[in-house]
Design a protein around this motif. Structure first.
Motif: not given
Length: 144
Positions: A50, A54, A73, A86
């Motif tokens: 993640i 991101m 997300v 994402v």
């Protein structure tokens, strides 16, 4: 920073203006949900994935008319692990670079591909792109 989080049994959705702070917040929330779902063995890889995805939104997508970069997300509990996605509104597909030994950047997608059991990039009909991966529990570790 704008952000909302929605959670139901087995699914987490977060919409954020992507900033360095929101990357850290998303990593913390994803880790907490993986712990809650009994997927402790996936916390480190999930948080790393993640963070990398991101950060790619932050570093490589075009801002909207208000100067924001936003992402959704989605984390979904699957029987043998977790699926992470994402989504951002920039239709430009990410390019995987070949980083040199001394480069400090450029390894994010390589790293995500390496830790994922499945990985992909798709362009939904609604626009933008989805960068997704699946992390499976190691076979010798029981799931909750």
């Amino acid at each position: 920073m704008r952000g909302t989080t929605r959670a139901t049994s087995g699914k987490l959705e977060m919409d954020y203006d992507v900033t360095p702070l929101s990357v850290r917040i998303a990593r913390t929330i994803v880790s907490a949900h993986l712990r809650l779902w009994g997927l402790e063995n996936l916390i480190d890889t999930g948080a790393l994935a993640i963070s990398e995805l991101m950060t790619n939104v932050l570093d490589h997508t075009r801002p909207d008319s208000e100067g924001r970069r936003s992402a959704r997300v989605t984390v979904t509990r699957i029987p043998d692990g977790v699926a992470l996605c994402v989504h951002d509104s920039d239709s430009a597909l990410p390019l995987q670079r070949r980083a040199g030994d001394d480069d400090e950047n450029g390894r994010g997608l390589q790293l995500v591909r390496a830790i994922a059991d499945k990985f992909g990039i798709s362009q939904p009909p609604s626009g933008g792109k989805d960068v997704w991966l699946t992390l499976l529990m190691p076979r010798d570790v029981p799931t909750a």
